[in-house]
Design a protein around this motif. Sequence first.
Motif, PDB file in Angstrom:
ATOM      1  N   HIS A 250       0.809  -1.212   0.000  1.00 21.88           N
ATOM      2  CA  HIS A 250       0.000   0.000   0.000  1.00 21.88           C
ATOM      3  C   HIS A 250       0.844   1.265   0.000  1.00 21.88           C
ATOM      4  O   HIS A 250       0.299   2.361  -0.139  1.00 21.88           O
ATOM      5  CB  HIS A 250      -0.927   0.000   1.223  1.00 21.88           C
ATOM      6  CG  HIS A 250      -1.883  -1.157   1.229  1.00 21.88           C
ATOM      7  ND1 HIS A 250      -2.928  -1.272   0.329  1.00 21.88           N
ATOM      8  CD2 HIS A 250      -1.927  -2.272   1.999  1.00 21.88           C
ATOM      9  CE1 HIS A 250      -3.586  -2.383   0.569  1.00 21.88           C
ATOM     10  NE2 HIS A 250      -2.994  -3.019   1.557  1.00 21.88           N
ATOM     11  N   ASN A 251       2.149   1.114   0.221  1.00 17.64           N
ATOM     12  CA  ASN A 251       3.009   2.296   0.187  1.00 17.64           C
ATOM     13  C   ASN A 251       3.542   2.568  -1.224  1.00 17.64           C
ATOM     14  O   ASN A 251       4.377   3.422  -1.410  1.00 17.64           O
ATOM     15  CB  ASN A 251       4.187   2.128   1.164  1.00 17.64           C
ATOM     16  CG  ASN A 251       5.055   0.920   0.808  1.00 17.64           C
ATOM     17  OD1 ASN A 251       4.657   0.066   0.011  1.00 17.64           O
ATOM     18  ND2 ASN A 251       6.237   0.850   1.399  1.00 17.64           N
ATOM     19  N   HIS A 254      -0.576   3.085  -6.761  1.00 21.89           N
ATOM     20  CA  HIS A 254      -1.570   2.125  -7.277  1.00 21.89           C
ATOM     21  C   HIS A 254      -1.555   0.809  -6.505  1.00 21.89           C
ATOM     22  O   HIS A 254      -2.010  -0.218  -7.030  1.00 21.89           O
ATOM     23  CB  HIS A 254      -1.348   1.846  -8.776  1.00 21.89           C
ATOM     24  CG  HIS A 254      -1.215   3.073  -9.630  1.00 21.89           C
ATOM     25  ND1 HIS A 254      -2.160   4.076  -9.645  1.00 21.89           N
ATOM     26  CD2 HIS A 254      -0.231   3.464 -10.489  1.00 21.89           C
ATOM     27  CE1 HIS A 254      -1.779   5.027 -10.483  1.00 21.89           C
ATOM     28  NE2 HIS A 254      -0.613   4.696 -10.995  1.00 21.89           N
ATOM     29  N   ASN A 255      -1.034   0.767  -5.235  1.00 26.46           N
ATOM     30  CA  ASN A 255      -1.028  -0.477  -4.445  1.00 26.46           C
ATOM     31  C   ASN A 255      -0.439  -1.642  -5.233  1.00 26.46           C
ATOM     32  O   ASN A 255      -1.094  -2.639  -5.519  1.00 26.46           O
ATOM     33  CB  ASN A 255      -2.432  -0.831  -3.964  1.00 26.46           C
ATOM     34  CG  ASN A 255      -2.940   0.178  -2.966  1.00 26.46           C
ATOM     35  OD1 ASN A 255      -2.156   0.806  -2.273  1.00 26.46           O
ATOM     36  ND2 ASN A 255      -4.248   0.329  -2.894  1.00 26.46           N
ATOM     37  N   ARG A 256       0.801  -1.562  -5.586  1.00 29.39           N
ATOM     38  CA  ARG A 256       1.430  -2.577  -6.432  1.00 29.39           C
ATOM     39  C   ARG A 256       1.708  -3.857  -5.664  1.00 29.39           C
ATOM     40  O   ARG A 256       1.726  -3.890  -4.445  1.00 29.39           O
ATOM     41  CB  ARG A 256       2.726  -2.005  -7.004  1.00 29.39           C
ATOM     42  CG  ARG A 256       2.480  -0.799  -7.913  1.00 29.39           C
ATOM     43  CD  ARG A 256       3.752  -0.080  -8.272  1.00 29.39           C
ATOM     44  NE  ARG A 256       4.612  -0.903  -9.121  1.00 29.39           N
ATOM     45  CZ  ARG A 256       5.797  -0.507  -9.565  1.00 29.39           C
ATOM     46  NH1 ARG A 256       6.244   0.694  -9.240  1.00 29.39           N
ATOM     47  NH2 ARG A 256       6.523  -1.297 -10.314  1.00 29.39           N
ATOM     48  N   ILE A 269       8.966  -5.659  -7.237  1.00 25.00           N
ATOM     49  CA  ILE A 269       7.675  -4.968  -7.188  1.00 25.00           C
ATOM     50  C   ILE A 269       7.073  -5.049  -8.582  1.00 25.00           C
ATOM     51  O   ILE A 269       7.639  -4.539  -9.556  1.00 25.00           O
ATOM     52  CB  ILE A 269       7.844  -3.505  -6.747  1.00 25.00           C
ATOM     53  CG1 ILE A 269       8.457  -3.438  -5.342  1.00 25.00           C
ATOM     54  CG2 ILE A 269       6.504  -2.788  -6.779  1.00 25.00           C
ATOM     55  CD1 ILE A 269       8.735  -2.034  -4.868  1.00 25.00           C
ATOM     56  N   LEU A 270       5.922  -5.725  -8.704  1.00 23.10           N
ATOM     57  CA  LEU A 270       5.304  -5.975 -10.001  1.00 23.10           C
ATOM     58  C   LEU A 270       4.333  -4.852 -10.359  1.00 23.10           C
ATOM     59  O   LEU A 270       3.698  -4.264  -9.483  1.00 23.10           O
ATOM     60  CB  LEU A 270       4.546  -7.307  -9.980  1.00 23.10           C
ATOM     61  CG  LEU A 270       5.361  -8.545  -9.581  1.00 23.10           C
ATOM     62  CD1 LEU A 270       4.488  -9.776  -9.641  1.00 23.10           C
ATOM     63  CD2 LEU A 270       6.577  -8.708 -10.497  1.00 23.10           C
TER      64      LEU A 270
END
Length: 564
Positions: A250-251, A254-256, A269-270
């Motif tokens: 969530h940081n 777009h909440n990756r 990180i996708l």
Amino acid sequence: MIIKYANRAKTQLARSISANEGIISVISGQGSLFPSLTQGAQLFPLTLVSIADQSQFEICYVLARNADSMTVLRGQEGTTAQAFESGDIVSLNMTASVFGLFPQAGYLGVYDPDIARTIGGYKKNAVLADGNIAGTLWLSLQDNNKTPPSHEATSWWLKLDFVSLGTQLGSFVSGLLGMRPQDKQGISLFTNGDNGLPVYSDVAGHKIDLAPQSTLDKVNKDLQGLKNHAVISDAWSSDDTSISSIRIMHNQPHNRVGVVSADGKHDLILPNIDNLTDLNNDLQGLKSHAVISDAWSSDDTSISSIRIMHDQPHNRVGVVSADGQHDLILPNIDNLTDLNNDLQSFKADAVTGHGYGPGDHRIPNIWANNNSDRQRLQANVEGKNDIIAASIDDVSDEKNRAQAAEATLLSNSYGMSGPDIQGRSLYTNGKTGRVTYWDQKQYRGDLAWASDIDNLAQRFQIWTAEAAHGDWVYFPRSIDNFWNDGNTCNVMIFMNVISRDWSTIDNRDNTIYFCNISRDSFGKSEIEYNRFRLSVQHYYTGNEDAKGRNAGKTLIQFLAITAS
């Protein structure tokens, strides 16, 4: 303090004393007739009588004795300190106040502040009767107890209500203690002959299978395994790294989705759909610069990006100007078809006429541009840059490119063996909020969160401990979301006595223990976020009444279930 006594302890003063003296001496060698004392903890009463006038007497309390010398507290039990002569009588007699310290035959006695003050407070485990309620006793919990028994003095006294206790011993599985009107009393706890699980049932006919420790251990082990291997169980080769978890970050914009490697050195990180949209917009911007890089003249405006706008009918193409003041939305083939039909009906006014309203621009000319490998529609806008629309082939190529990029974004074929199926997408399910995985053969499934497994492990706790009545029993793990409003609690505890006392108290070998959570003097369950107080009750049948509330340490198995 403890009162000491001795038989036939009588002698005479060795010297005269005044009314103020606190030390008296008796005839040499006669002090041994009187008890030896532990100073500060023991005393004995002493009566002084004048030989000349036997109506003159005084009661003293001896606090210490050293041979024939005694340290005394003068003028006790309503008598007055007086002067006595050498040879006057000194004797250890039973006095009225001392007799008042003893209960009458068959009577435990009620709390008396004078007695409590005289003896320095009731000792621990002293028992008093309740002066108002029949069948109720008070047990002192501390030494030197001068506090009157009451519901508020729970740290000093324990209330023993034998009348209520008698009604609560009617069931081995559950009594009535602590039940609310809506609660159902438990009537049985047995082992299911088909599956071997313990079964609990109540008076309303509800039956519940209880999970043994071995089952919970296996579920916990399986869940831990699922947590560790939810996405990929082993590395594909010796050079690869296993994935330990996948989570929503969530940081991140777009909440990756974050992928955590087992060695902690190759975390990833996708991108999600919003990231892909941003990337597509960037690619469209690159495409727009490929089509037109600079303004054709000093009066023209550069195009910063071209993109497909999905919020427009027929997914139209949007053209963004560099100055942000001349953005355009271009028609696609469907729009052009509609436009062509409309243009045929008002060609003269639309193409060669005036604008439709304030702020609109005339299109003086529209034509097919054949300057590239594909024919594209181009229009002159009065006072603005020309517009070049994408052809149906342009849109189709872009769609195929985007689909191909999406299909291989999550997984390519590296490391795959014959039966493996290529992963196609990994996204957040809009209904469940879970991460959903989808492969090329349309297999789809929600993935578990690590927090789900942690929450399940937090809800069930099973352990075994030795405890006695009144002991505090601690949970293996403190309960984070614990609540107890006095009537209800979100923690249910099942207890099973493993060891039993087979002593033949009634000569019939039928001694039984059963356990509950104890309640305080207000009727509230004594349970906290990290512990609870145990009530071990000892009951046996026969012609005698129920006896015993504390039978020493008992081996007990506990199951604690926490509601969400």
